[in-house]
Design an enzyme around this catalytic site. Structure first.
Site, PDB file in Angstrom:
ATOM      1  N   LYS A   1       0.839  -1.206   0.000  1.00  0.00           N
ATOM      2  CA  LYS A   1       0.000   0.000   0.000  1.00  0.00           C
ATOM      3  C   LYS A   1       0.871   1.252   0.000  1.00  0.00           C
ATOM      4  CE  LYS A   1      -3.769  -2.433   2.246  1.00  0.00           C
ATOM      5  NZ  LYS A   1      -4.372  -2.912   3.486  1.00  0.00           N
TER       6      LYS A   1
ATOM      7  N   GLN B   1      -5.373  -1.667   9.517  1.00  0.00           N
ATOM      8  CA  GLN B   1      -5.143  -2.992   8.939  1.00  0.00           C
ATOM      9  C   GLN B   1      -5.746  -4.087   9.825  1.00  0.00           C
ATOM     10  OE1 GLN B   1      -3.728  -3.501   5.917  1.00  0.00           O
ATOM     11  NE2 GLN B   1      -3.905  -5.704   6.075  1.00  0.00           N
TER      12      GLN B   1
ATOM     13  N   ASP C   1     -11.607   2.092   3.147  1.00  0.00           N
ATOM     14  CA  ASP C   1     -11.821   0.641   3.078  1.00  0.00           C
ATOM     15  C   ASP C   1     -13.266   0.312   2.697  1.00  0.00           C
ATOM     16  OD1 ASP C   1      -9.817  -1.270   3.534  1.00  0.00           O
ATOM     17  OD2 ASP C   1      -9.721  -0.823   5.685  1.00  0.00           O
TER      18      ASP C   1
HETATM   19  N1  GUN Z   1      -6.765  -7.147   5.898  1.00  0.00           N
HETATM   20  C1  GUN Z   1      -6.913  -7.935   4.790  1.00  0.00           C
HETATM   21  N2  GUN Z   1      -7.543  -7.257   3.822  1.00  0.00           N
HETATM   22  C2  GUN Z   1      -7.805  -6.020   4.317  1.00  0.00           C
HETATM   23  C3  GUN Z   1      -8.432  -4.862   3.775  1.00  0.00           C
HETATM   24  O1  GUN Z   1      -8.908  -4.832   2.640  1.00  0.00           O
HETATM   25  N3  GUN Z   1      -8.494  -3.780   4.606  1.00  0.00           N
HETATM   26  C4  GUN Z   1      -8.011  -3.799   5.856  1.00  0.00           C
HETATM   27  N4  GUN Z   1      -8.136  -2.700   6.590  1.00  0.00           N
HETATM   28  N5  GUN Z   1      -7.424  -4.856   6.391  1.00  0.00           N
HETATM   29  C5  GUN Z   1      -7.319  -5.956   5.617  1.00  0.00           C
END
Ligand code: GUN
Length: 282
Positions: A53, A97, A120
């Site tokens: 990211k 996350q 998200d």
């Molecule tokens: N953990 C695995 N996939 C995701 C996601 O798309 N967003 C977040 N915040 N955590 C994750």
């Protein structure tokens, strides 16, 4: 039939170029789209996702901050930190996350993030808007899957879609987005009696269960489109999806590889949502 591979890396690259241009236009107007990622603890998979990211956001010229916290942090402290970022104009997107340590409520965290910074798309209000087909932040993996399906030039209207997996992050929302595109959607999950009976009818199969080689070629209709959301590391260290790729590609018309399919698009949609949030604020 041998399937055409849906190249998620290439699709993501094209979209990232467009986003980078948009970021420069915004910067000329004095706004730098900003994303803060809060990571709690040292889960290796989460660390790897967060690195991806960061790299993507920075390559597109966005402002990126990683707030890496100890896994002993109290829920109250985390919620106050989210409040702080909610107020901070330099960040248009806040992502915590997942998964979180057991002593922290995922629901409390998700609901604390401002709906205007929920890149998200996990906040109940934004999920509700998505359900109603209203304009909102769409969850990144489902939105990326819809973009990949569009790359195949398939008319989704009336197609039989089978989604395997019913998580809040992938299964449920991707089914909903495809319903919004007028597909006929079936959800299969761990309690489904005969998954193959459903999958063999599917024009489009979306597999998000997190088990290597879960979907086998005999469960796929000749010519189906197969989207593999799984990311599983084998004992050998090899990364594979949920689909028996080598056999499935002899039956499908289109198939996504792992890695290089859904993953790159997920990160790109996160950048897309952050840019969208920055534009909303202008
Ligand atoms: N953990 C695995 N996939 C995701 C996601 O798309 N967003 C977040 N915040 N955590 C994750």
């Amino acid at each position: 039939m041998t399937a055409t591979i849906i190249d998620g890396k290439e699709a993501a690259k094209e979209m990232r170029q467009q986003l980078a241009e948009e970021v420069s236009r915004l910067k000329e107007k004095g706004v730098t789209p900003g994303l803060v990622v809060i990571l709690i603890g040292d889960d290796p998979a989460s660390l790897s996702y967060v690195r991806g990211k960061k790299k993507a956001a920075e390559t597109m010229g966005m402002h990126f901050k990683l707030d890496h916290l100890e896994d002993t942090i109290e829920e109250d402290k985390l919620l106050s930190l989210i409040d702080q970022y909610n107020q901070d104009d330099s960040f248009h997107g806040i992502l915590v996350q997942l998964p979180l340590p057991k002593h922290i409520s995922e629901k409390a965290v998700i609901e604390r993030i401002s709906t205007e910074k929920d890149v998200d798309g996990f906040h109940p209000l934004n999920i509700g808007k998505m359900l109603l087909g209203e304009e909102t932040f769409l969850p990144c993996t489902p939105a990326g899957i819809v973009e990949l399906l569009k790359k195949t030039n398939t008319d989704l209207s009336g197609k039989e879609v089978v989604v395997i997996g019913r998580s809040n992050i992938v299964g449920k929302p991707v089914g909903q987005l495809l319903l919004n595109e007028n597909a006929t959607v079936t959800f299969c999950h761990s309690r489904t009696k005969d998954i193959g009976a459903h999958t063999r009818k599917a024009d489009i199969l979306i597999v998000a269960v997190g088990k290597a080689h879960f979907l086998t070629a005999d469960q796929i209709k000749e010519g189906a489109i197969v989207i593999d959301v799984g990311v599983n590391r084998l004992d050998s260290g090899k990364l594979v999806g949920d689909v028996d790729f080598e056999a499935a590609k002899e039956k499908a018309s289109y198939i996504t590889p792992v890695p290089g399919g859904v993953g790159p698009m997920t990160i790109t949609m996160l950048a897309h949502n952050t840019v969208k949030s920055a534009k909303n604020r202008m």
